[in-house]
Design an enzyme around this catalytic site. Structure first.
Site, PDB file in Angstrom:
ATOM      1  CB  VAL A   1      -1.258   7.157  -4.499  1.00 28.61           C
ATOM      2  CG1 VAL A   1      -1.241   8.256  -3.820  1.00 28.61           C
ATOM      3  CG2 VAL A   1      -0.014   6.067  -3.889  1.00 28.61           C
ATOM      4  CB  ALA A   2      -1.104   2.323  -6.026  1.00 31.46           C
TER       5      ALA A   2
ATOM      6  CB  ILE B   1      -1.050  -0.018   1.184  1.00 27.54           C
ATOM      7  CG1 ILE B   1      -1.540  -1.194   1.272  1.00 27.54           C
ATOM      8  CG2 ILE B   1      -1.854   1.379   1.035  1.00 27.54           C
ATOM      9  CD1 ILE B   1      -2.599  -1.267   2.436  1.00 27.54           C
ATOM     10  CE1 TYR B   2       5.503   1.773  -2.999  1.00 25.77           C
ATOM     11  CE2 TYR B   2       3.800   0.416  -4.115  1.00 25.77           C
ATOM     12  CZ  TYR B   2       5.284   0.503  -3.571  1.00 25.77           C
ATOM     13  OH  TYR B   2       6.327  -0.379  -4.037  1.00 25.77           O
ATOM     14  CG  PHE B   3       0.346   5.649   2.569  1.00 29.01           C
ATOM     15  CD1 PHE B   3      -1.111   5.775   2.832  1.00 29.01           C
ATOM     16  CD2 PHE B   3       0.875   4.380   2.897  1.00 29.01           C
ATOM     17  CE1 PHE B   3      -1.752   4.899   3.434  1.00 29.01           C
ATOM     18  CE2 PHE B   3       0.133   3.292   3.395  1.00 29.01           C
ATOM     19  CZ  PHE B   3      -1.277   3.717   3.666  1.00 29.01           C
TER      20      PHE B   3
END
Length: 177
Positions: A103-104, A37-39
């Protein structure tokens, strides 16, 4: 300061690359399932600063990772800071409570091998396909890049990309719009 120095190649024939790799008798380390999980930061755009903040769930454990800007045009050499966390879900909630923006999410299965001082990752990334990453931890970017590309040549690799899985997924999602 040690850096993560990595090169990556899209794999069109996974069985052929796997066969070449196994002929070198690397040590099998593990097989893992990752959910990344990207932030993005609420006040600065990591895409513009070439940084990344990620929570990775690996099988039954989790880590948080910060990746600094790339330091080379030949590889993905960058500062990487990583630490284990007890709960990916709770850390995600903390980040969101602080204003970080998810973001993704990227899912992949990974087989990890070690050959001398090179870590080899065979990745199957949901929505992107198969990739091979060669990685070293070092403070000598140029020497490490030379070693990684020479090893890649042994595996028959000819096409390399500097793009992260995050960048590939975001680009693919943007094209769908």
């Amino acid at each position: 300061m040690s850096l993560e120095i990595e090169i990556k190649s899209k794999i069109h024939d996974l069985s052929e690359v796997t066969k070449r790799l196994l002929s070198l008798n690397p040590a099998f380390i593990s097989e893992e399932n990752h959910l990344d999980i990207y932030f993005n930061h609420p006040l600065k755009d990591f895409a513009k600063t070439d940084e990344a903040l990620r929570i990775r769930s690996i099988n039954d454990s989790a880590v948080i990772t910060y990746k600094g800007p790339k330091l080379s045009t030949r590889s993905k050499a960058r500062k990487e800071i990583e630490t284990h966390i007890s709960s990916a879900l709770e850390c995600t909630e903390i980040f969101k409570s602080l204003g970080f923006i998810e973001v993704a999410k990227i899912e992949k299965s990974r087989k990890i091998y070690q050959y001398e001082n090179i870590t080899i990752c065979l990745d199957s990334v949901k929505g992107l396909g198969s990739y091979l990453e060669l990685e070293k931890i070092s403070d000598d970017i140029s020497k490490s890049e030379t070693e990684l590309y020479a090893f890649g040549k042994q595996l028959g690799l000819t096409e390399y990309i500097q793009t992260s899985y995050l960048e590939l997924i975001l680009s693919k999602n943007e094209k769908k719009r």
